[in-house]
Design an enzyme around this catalytic site. Structure first.
Site, short mmCIF file in Angstrom:
data_model
loop_
_atom_site.label_atom_id
_atom_site.label_comp_id
_atom_site.label_asym_id
_atom_site.label_seq_id
_atom_site.Cartn_x
_atom_site.Cartn_y
_atom_site.Cartn_z
N ASP A 241 0.82 -1.22 0.00
CA ASP A 241 0.00 0.00 0.00
C ASP A 241 0.85 1.26 0.00
O ASP A 241 0.33 2.37 -0.14
CB ASP A 241 -0.98 0.01 1.18
CG ASP A 241 -0.26 0.02 2.53
OD1 ASP A 241 0.80 -0.59 2.62
OD2 ASP A 241 -0.78 0.64 3.47
N ASN A 242 2.16 1.10 0.17
CA ASN A 242 3.10 2.23 0.07
C ASN A 242 3.97 2.10 -1.18
O ASN A 242 5.09 2.59 -1.21
CB ASN A 242 3.99 2.29 1.31
CG ASN A 242 3.22 2.61 2.56
OD1 ASN A 242 2.22 3.30 2.50
ND2 ASN A 242 3.66 2.12 3.70
N ASP B 73 4.65 7.70 0.08
CA ASP B 73 4.57 7.60 1.53
C ASP B 73 5.83 8.13 2.19
O ASP B 73 6.77 7.38 2.48
CB ASP B 73 4.32 6.15 1.98
CG ASP B 73 4.13 6.08 3.50
OD1 ASP B 73 3.56 7.03 4.05
OD2 ASP B 73 4.56 5.09 4.11
#
Length: 292
Positions: free
Chosen positions: A48-49, A58
C-alpha cells in the site's frame, strides 16, 4: 494518467493490463535500484506504500543510510524485511501482489494469463540486473564484479564508513586509503589500511581502461551525490524557525536543488560532514516511529 505515452489504448483492455505490468516492472526495479544508489530506505515498503506510477510514495518512516549497514532501518517497527538492502525483495513481494490482483482481469484468456505469470516470475532477474548495473556505475567499473563488491561491503562495515561520503570520495579516484579517511567514523588500523589499499588496487584494475580516468571520475560524481537528506541537518533549522528565522530552511532547499554540485567552502563545512556523535541513537533523528 501515468502510462498514457507508453500503453497503446487501441489494444484490447486485457492486453493493456499486460503492458501495464511489464512497464511498471521496469519502473519499479529502476526506482528501487536508485533508492539504494543514493542510500535511501523507504522504511515501510508494504504494497500500500508502493505507487503504481513507479515513483516514491509515503514520506513516512524513511531515512538515508549514513553509517553503512545493509540492515539499516530508520523505523523502530520496520524490521529486517524493510531494511536498506532488502528493498528489492520487498519490491518483488509488492509486485507479485499487484500481479495477483491483475490476474482477475485476464484469467479468462489462458495466453494472457501465462504472459502475466511470466512478467511476475521475471521480476527477480530484472531487479538483479538493475542492481548490478547500479553498483557498476557507482564504482565506475565496466562489468559487475560480485567478489570485488562483496569485499568492499565487508570493509565498509568493519571500518564504519559513511555511505554517501565514502562513494563521493571514491569518485575522485583516490591514490590510497588516506584519501578516504574523511568518510570513516572511527580510526583505521594498520591492518585495515592494508586491506583497503589491496582493495583499491583491485578496484582500479577493474576500471574501464579504454576511457580517460577523469571521465570515469566525472561519471561517478554524477552517480554518487555529495549531499543526501540527514535528519540531524534540520535540528538547527527547526530551532531557528521557532524564533521566526527561516534562513536555514531556505539554505537547505537551495542545497538540495543540486545534490551533486559543489558549494562554497562554508556550506561544505556545514553540511558535507559525518553525523555528529551527539546525534547517534537519538529518537527522532537516528530512529523514529511510523507516524514520525
Amino acid at each position: 494518467r501515468n502510462y498514457k505515452d507508453e500503453i497503446n489504448k487501441k489494444k484490447p483492455f486485457s492486453e493493456q493490463v499486460i503492458e501495464l505490468a511489464y512497464t511498471y516492472r521496469k519502473r519499479l526495479t529502476s526506482l528501487v535500484a536508485n533508492w539504494i544508489r543514493v542510500g535511501y530506505c523507504q522504511g515501510n515498503f508494504n504494497s500500500d506504500n508502493c505507487a503504481l506510477g513507479g515513483y516514491t510514495l509515503d514520506y513516512g518512516p524513511f531515512g538515508f543510510c549514513e553509517l553503512f549497514d545493509p540492515h539499516f532501518q530508520p523505523w523502530t517497527g520496520g524490521g529486517d524485511h524493510f531494511s536498506f538492502f532488502n528493498q528489492p525483495l520487498a519490491a518483488e513481494l509488492n509486485f507479485k501482489m499487484l500481479c495477483s490482483s491483475l490476474k482477475l482481469l485476464v484469467e479468462k484468456d489462458k495466453n494472457l494469463s501465462n504472459n502475466l505469470d511470466e512478467v511476475s516470475s521475471g521480476f527477480s532477474k530484472c531487479m538483479e540486473e538493475e542492481i548490478q548495473i547500479m553498483w557498476s556505475k557507482k564504482l565506475g567499473i565496466k562489468r559487475y564484479d560480485e567478489n570485488l563488491i562483496k569485499k568492499l561491503f565487508n570493509l565498509m562495515i568493519v571500518t564504519q564508513v559513511d555511505f554517501t561520503k565514502f562513494f563521493r570520495k571514491l569518485s575522485i579516484i583516490p591514490n590510497n586509503v588516506f584519501d578516504l579517511k574523511e568518510s570513516f567514523y572511527k580510526p583505521c588500523s594498520k591492518e585495515l589500511e592494508t586491506s583497503w589499499n589491496i582493495w583499491l588496487k583491485s578496484w582500479k584494475s577493474s576500471l574501464d581502461k579504454s576511457g580517460d580516468i577523469k571521465d570515469i571520475s566525472n561519471s561517478m560524481l554524477q552517480i554518487n551525490p555529495k549531499y543526501t537528506w540527514r535528519e540531524w541537518l534540520v535540528v538547527s533549522a527547526y530551532e531557528k524557525a521557532e524564533k521566526g528565522d527561516l534562513s536555514e530552511f531556505k539554505e537547505l532547499q537551495n542545497l538540495f536543488k543540486d545534490p551533486y554540485g559543489d558549494n562554497s567552502s562554508e556550506l561544505n563545512k556545514k553540511y558535507d560532514r559525518l553525523r555528529p556523535y551527539k546525534y547517534f541513537n537519538v529518537g527522532g533523528i537516528s530512529h523514529y516511529s511510523c507516524s514520525s
